[in-house]
Write a protein that holds these residues in place. Sequence first.
Motif, mmCIF file in Angstrom:
data_model
loop_
_atom_site.group_PDB
_atom_site.id
_atom_site.type_symbol
_atom_site.label_atom_id
_atom_site.label_comp_id
_atom_site.label_asym_id
_atom_site.label_seq_id
_atom_site.Cartn_x
_atom_site.Cartn_y
_atom_site.Cartn_z
ATOM 1 N N PHE A 330 0.826 -1.294 0.099
ATOM 2 C CA PHE A 330 0.003 -0.054 -0.024
ATOM 3 C C PHE A 330 0.926 1.232 0.004
ATOM 4 N N ILE A 331 0.639 2.072 -0.841
ATOM 5 C CA ILE A 331 1.552 3.374 -0.975
ATOM 6 C C ILE A 331 0.260 4.356 -0.746
ATOM 7 N N GLY A 332 0.553 5.193 0.009
ATOM 8 C CA GLY A 332 -0.697 6.265 0.343
ATOM 9 C C GLY A 332 -2.006 5.631 0.596
ATOM 10 N N THR A 438 -0.039 -0.992 -10.430
ATOM 11 C CA THR A 438 -1.286 -0.518 -9.616
ATOM 12 C C THR A 438 -2.802 -0.846 -10.083
ATOM 13 N N GLY A 439 -2.901 -1.595 -11.251
ATOM 14 C CA GLY A 439 -4.112 -2.138 -11.721
ATOM 15 C C GLY A 439 -3.922 -2.588 -13.337
ATOM 16 N N ILE A 440 -5.095 -3.525 -13.474
ATOM 17 C CA ILE A 440 -5.078 -4.038 -14.709
ATOM 18 C C ILE A 440 -6.509 -3.734 -15.308
ATOM 19 N N ARG A 441 -6.800 -3.531 -16.492
ATOM 20 C CA ARG A 441 -8.168 -3.080 -17.152
ATOM 21 C C ARG A 441 -8.186 -4.042 -18.533
ATOM 22 N N LEU A 442 -9.424 -4.735 -18.562
ATOM 23 C CA LEU A 442 -9.782 -5.422 -19.742
ATOM 24 C C LEU A 442 -10.641 -4.886 -20.491
ATOM 25 N N LEU A 443 -10.432 -4.427 -21.828
ATOM 26 C CA LEU A 443 -11.253 -3.740 -22.690
ATOM 27 C C LEU A 443 -12.108 -4.858 -23.318
ATOM 28 N N MET A 444 -13.430 -5.095 -23.065
ATOM 29 C CA MET A 444 -14.231 -6.224 -23.610
ATOM 30 C C MET A 444 -15.033 -5.613 -24.768
ATOM 31 N N GLU A 445 -15.533 -6.742 -25.576
ATOM 32 C CA GLU A 445 -16.521 -6.473 -26.476
ATOM 33 C C GLU A 445 -17.976 -6.120 -25.737
#
Length: 452
Positions: A330-332, A438-445
């Motif tokens: 955890f950072i901030g 800090t995160g992963i995003r999946l762009l879905m159809e």
Amino acid sequence: MATETKTFVGAALWEENGPPPKDLLFGRSAANAGRVVLTALKDFQLTGHVLALVDGIEVGRSRGRSSYAEGDEVEILIQRFPFVGLPNRVRFSSEEGFDLAEPLTVGSPSDAARLAGPGELSCHGLKIENGVLTGQVINKLNGLATPVLIAKINGVFRQVQVGQPRLRDEGGSLYKLSVSLAAEDLTDIGMTLAIFSLPDFEPIGNVHFSRVERDVIVDAVAKLDQRISQLDFKAKIDAAGNLRILEEAVERQQMRLSDAIEYFSVLVHDHRNPPPGDVKAAEEINRTIRSFYETMAASEKAAKRRSAADILTLAPDHAAYGDDWHGLEFIGGRPSRWMPGSATIYNPSAERRVSSVFLSVLDFIGDAAPDIFIHVDDEAAIRGKSFGLLTRRTHTIRFDFPSPRHFGVACLVASRTLRPNELDESSSDIRPLSVHVTGIRLLMEPDHAESF
């Protein structure tokens, strides 16, 4: 008259001095704890030691001496007694294997104990199973001496059950022990147990069992919950695979239906082709067909329209991160994880097609950012493209698939890793690190695009 002296040192001298004597050279005068005393019956010379053997196994030997006079005593120190069948005999021989005295008969384990002593006991492998404390007792020196043991549990003495002896490859014998436990033996502070041998009351083993701390239990439950979530994702992967087969079949049927509609539209147009000069009727038919295709095109455009629901965000504390990632930091107040050389991602929405994957990078190890690749279903790795540089080190990496696709598990691979202690000698951190995520995003159809 001079006394003839013979030397027995080997086959060569036997031939030189004639055959070995049939009479024995020693008589036995005493046999007690740890030693046997032999008395010379005549004057003679003997090279080497006098050995005590049981089934060919050496159990003791005398000190080196070269000549003996009648009446001289030789002491053989008995150091061990093997695990052998009884009754048995202790032979006394030269190093060349010639018998020097009458053998000593050992008829019972108590005879072996009187000769070699109780042995040397040690206790190993104490553990609790189904309310019973179990373990092993090893006697390295006396394989026939059955130990008598007593247990002391939280200051209270308890009987110890000892099983039958078993031969050890290293010599001596092994016994299984067991102690029945009561529920009250495990107190709030745990249980202290010691094993003693009798009659000398020597401690041969002790152990302390502690109650598991609550924080340890909570941590174990959290890890179990994360593992269950990952197994749930894997189940979705299997379901997505079956769904993929069904979707492909539906898509083929849809293409056939579209071809059929187009064919019948042309057919109707041909059959209803008005006679030459009827411009109004021809325009009406053309307008109908054009309206049909415009409707289909509009539906396709609507299907491809994206919304916020088509972006799946996976925070670092999400169970979608595999066990191969480094621990949560955890950072901030913001969660993050360091990625090692390779790390796994589970897709919680494996039933939907993914067109792109975005990796949010807070920092990286070393002076230059490593290249990050993504592997899916053993296909060729896709190299990520960096964009959106916020600072010199913070950026986003984008992975674009050639076409939208299903996947349940993806593997991220870094082109290099470094350990903090390689960059700073004062650091004790030996983890292999690549990028700080800090995160992963999946762009879905879009969901409705799946039906076409």
